[in-house]
Design a protein around this motif. Structure first.
Motif, PDB file in Angstrom:
ATOM      1  N   ASP A 123     -12.169  -8.979 -35.889  1.00  0.00           N
ATOM      2  CA  ASP A 123     -12.090  -8.892 -37.267  1.00  0.00           C
ATOM      3  C   ASP A 123     -12.131  -7.074 -37.053  1.00  0.00           C
ATOM      4  O   ASP A 123     -13.125  -6.573 -36.962  1.00  0.00           O
ATOM      5  N   PRO A 124     -11.328  -6.221 -37.784  1.00  0.00           N
ATOM      6  CA  PRO A 124     -11.065  -5.056 -38.388  1.00  0.00           C
ATOM      7  C   PRO A 124     -12.335  -4.847 -38.877  1.00  0.00           C
ATOM      8  O   PRO A 124     -12.927  -4.063 -38.821  1.00  0.00           O
ATOM      9  N   LEU A 125     -12.648  -5.613 -40.282  1.00  0.00           N
ATOM     10  CA  LEU A 125     -13.547  -4.945 -41.062  1.00  0.00           C
ATOM     11  C   LEU A 125     -15.014  -5.587 -40.680  1.00  0.00           C
ATOM     12  O   LEU A 125     -15.725  -4.099 -40.997  1.00  0.00           O
ATOM     13  N   ILE A 189      -8.713   0.874 -34.401  1.00  0.00           N
ATOM     14  CA  ILE A 189      -8.146   0.037 -35.708  1.00  0.00           C
ATOM     15  C   ILE A 189      -8.652   0.850 -36.954  1.00  0.00           C
ATOM     16  O   ILE A 189      -8.105   0.333 -37.630  1.00  0.00           O
ATOM     17  N   ARG A 190      -9.706   2.187 -36.298  1.00  0.00           N
ATOM     18  CA  ARG A 190      -9.088   2.877 -38.273  1.00  0.00           C
ATOM     19  C   ARG A 190      -7.833   2.657 -38.418  1.00  0.00           C
ATOM     20  O   ARG A 190      -7.750   3.100 -39.738  1.00  0.00           O
ATOM     21  N   HIS A 191      -7.411   3.596 -37.366  1.00  0.00           N
ATOM     22  CA  HIS A 191      -4.939   3.712 -37.700  1.00  0.00           C
ATOM     23  C   HIS A 191      -4.575   2.808 -38.105  1.00  0.00           C
ATOM     24  O   HIS A 191      -4.327   3.294 -38.772  1.00  0.00           O
ATOM     25  N   THR A 192      -4.708   1.494 -37.656  1.00  0.00           N
ATOM     26  CA  THR A 192      -3.945   1.087 -38.389  1.00  0.00           C
ATOM     27  C   THR A 192      -4.182  -0.049 -39.242  1.00  0.00           C
ATOM     28  O   THR A 192      -3.534  -0.019 -39.842  1.00  0.00           O
ATOM     29  N   SER A 206     -12.616   2.353 -46.968  1.00  0.00           N
ATOM     30  CA  SER A 206     -12.259   0.968 -47.352  1.00  0.00           C
ATOM     31  C   SER A 206     -10.900   0.487 -47.280  1.00  0.00           C
ATOM     32  O   SER A 206     -10.260   0.834 -46.703  1.00  0.00           O
ATOM     33  N   ARG A 207     -10.570  -0.705 -46.918  1.00  0.00           N
ATOM     34  CA  ARG A 207      -9.768  -1.203 -47.048  1.00  0.00           C
ATOM     35  C   ARG A 207      -8.492  -0.526 -48.056  1.00  0.00           C
ATOM     36  O   ARG A 207      -7.235  -1.069 -47.134  1.00  0.00           O
ATOM     37  N   ASN A 208      -8.989   0.084 -48.827  1.00  0.00           N
ATOM     38  CA  ASN A 208      -7.837   0.430 -49.480  1.00  0.00           C
ATOM     39  C   ASN A 208      -7.653   2.083 -48.786  1.00  0.00           C
ATOM     40  O   ASN A 208      -6.414   3.111 -49.336  1.00  0.00           O
ATOM     41  N   LEU A 212     -15.261   5.249 -47.650  1.00  0.00           N
ATOM     42  CA  LEU A 212     -16.624   4.369 -48.448  1.00  0.00           C
ATOM     43  C   LEU A 212     -17.745   4.675 -48.992  1.00  0.00           C
ATOM     44  O   LEU A 212     -17.974   5.484 -49.533  1.00  0.00           O
ATOM     45  N   SER A 213     -17.805   3.879 -50.153  1.00  0.00           N
ATOM     46  CA  SER A 213     -18.875   3.766 -51.098  1.00  0.00           C
ATOM     47  C   SER A 213     -20.279   3.984 -51.036  1.00  0.00           C
ATOM     48  O   SER A 213     -20.390   3.081 -49.455  1.00  0.00           O
ATOM     49  N   ARG A 214     -21.076   3.814 -51.378  1.00  0.00           N
ATOM     50  CA  ARG A 214     -22.762   3.855 -51.526  1.00  0.00           C
ATOM     51  C   ARG A 214     -22.290   2.655 -51.324  1.00  0.00           C
ATOM     52  O   ARG A 214     -23.286   1.509 -51.034  1.00  0.00           O
ATOM     53  N   VAL A 215     -21.933   1.816 -52.129  1.00  0.00           N
ATOM     54  CA  VAL A 215     -22.337  -0.087 -52.735  1.00  0.00           C
ATOM     55  C   VAL A 215     -22.350  -0.571 -51.722  1.00  0.00           C
ATOM     56  O   VAL A 215     -22.636  -1.705 -51.603  1.00  0.00           O
ATOM     57  N   MET A 216     -20.760  -0.117 -51.109  1.00  0.00           N
ATOM     58  CA  MET A 216     -20.037  -0.651 -50.773  1.00  0.00           C
ATOM     59  C   MET A 216     -20.874  -1.012 -49.178  1.00  0.00           C
ATOM     60  O   MET A 216     -21.429  -2.141 -47.974  1.00  0.00           O
ATOM     61  N   CYS A 217     -21.678  -0.054 -48.823  1.00  0.00           N
ATOM     62  CA  CYS A 217     -22.696   0.576 -47.702  1.00  0.00           C
ATOM     63  C   CYS A 217     -23.345  -0.571 -47.733  1.00  0.00           C
ATOM     64  O   CYS A 217     -24.315  -1.007 -47.075  1.00  0.00           O
TER      65      CYS A 217
END
Length: 297
Positions: A123-125, A189-192, A206-208, A212-217
């Motif tokens: 899974d990419p994420l 994966i990052r590029h795709t 992020s998926r957008n 990536l944010s601190r909160v997400m980390c």
């Protein structure tokens, strides 16, 4: 004093070159203190500091949080001395509360392995999240340093990453071979899956397609710990503490650990020597003949 808070902000940003997150933390500490007294023009006395500490303690704040808030305040009072607005720092007369020097919490080797093994790399994420935690543990970097790494900062051929730390100080941190070997597949994966439109260049997106944010980390790590069955309260800084503790336990010298962590003063790094005291004693008890024969006639 109220109008001096803005001057202090400029001092932190432009003269000391501190990161935006650090500057905001200092300002939040100062505002929190003055909001408690509802007076930003008061002449602060040591008794005010004690009353503030007692209030924080009664409100359930940890010693670490109290320490951080007083650290920001102390820096502000030092600035006011520099500006010749006050003569003494009221915090300098305050004794540390019992338990002030608490040891940092860390994960053991098995717990780190459990976290890194729970990700579904198809899974990419999940793959991104695994690489993120691999980077935290491989480098011992602060979360803000990790999230500001760009792909161009990583030298896969020589196996290191360039990191920009506090005060915009740069340092080179090695990456372990296993991580270097899987980086090419992560880049694909990052590029795709994560680059949307113009590539911002940040290693972790992020998926957008944003940095990536601190909160997400924090959320990624918390979720990984829950899935791995680890009930400790774990943050990215816990991984940093684990990195340093594991290096010291395995025989790394303190000076090298200081360089890798980006500590300006080795006294900051020395706290890890206390963490490994119990491990050292276990080894001594197990292998030293006098310890092994204790209690025998």
């Amino acid at each position: 004093m109220n109008n001096k808070i803005g001057d202090f902000k400029l001092y932190l940003s432009h003269e000391l070159g501190l990161a935006d997150n650090t500057v905001m933390a200092y300002l939040n500490d100062i505002n929190h203190f003055y909001d408690f007294f509802n007076n930003k023009n008061m002449q602060v006395k040591s008794t005010d500091i004690v009353n503030y500490m007692n209030k924080l303690k009664s409100d359930g704040y940890s010693i670490e949080t109290i320490l951080r808030r007083l650290s920001g305040l102390s820096a502000y009072f030092d600035f006011l001395i520099k500006e010749r607005l006050i003569d003494k720092n009221p915090i300098s007369f305050i004794s540390k509360p019992k338990g002030w020097d608490k040891l940092p919490k860390f994960l053991n080797f098995d717990e780190v392995d459990k976290i890194l093994s729970i990700f579904n790399t198809n899974d990419p994420l999940e793959y991104r999240n695994k690489i993120l935690i691999e980077f935290l543990y491989s480098t011992g970097c602060r979360v803000s340093e990790i999230l500001n790494i760009k792909v161009s900062d990583v030298d896969s051929k020589r196996g290191f990453v360039r990191v920009v730390g506090k005060g915009n100080k740069q340092r080179i941190v090695p990456l372990y071979n296993k991580l270097v070997e899987i980086l090419p597949s992560y880049y694909n994966i990052r590029h795709t899956y994560f680059v949307k439109g113009r590539d911002t260049g940040y290693l972790f997106l992020s998926r957008n397609g944003n940095k990536l944010s601190r909160v997400m980390c924090f959320n990624i790590l918390r979720d990984a710990c829950e899935r791995a069955g680890i009930r400790k309260k774990v943050s990215p800084h816990t991984i940093r503490h684990s990195f340093a503790t594991h290096l010291l336990t395995n025989g790394a010298d303190l000076r090298t650990i200081q360089i890798l962590l980006g500590h300006s003063n080795i006294s900051t790094t020395e706290i890890y020597t206390h963490i490994t005291d119990n491990k050292t004693r276990e080894i001594l008890t197990q292998f030293h003949p006098r310890f092994r024969n204790r209690g025998k006639s």
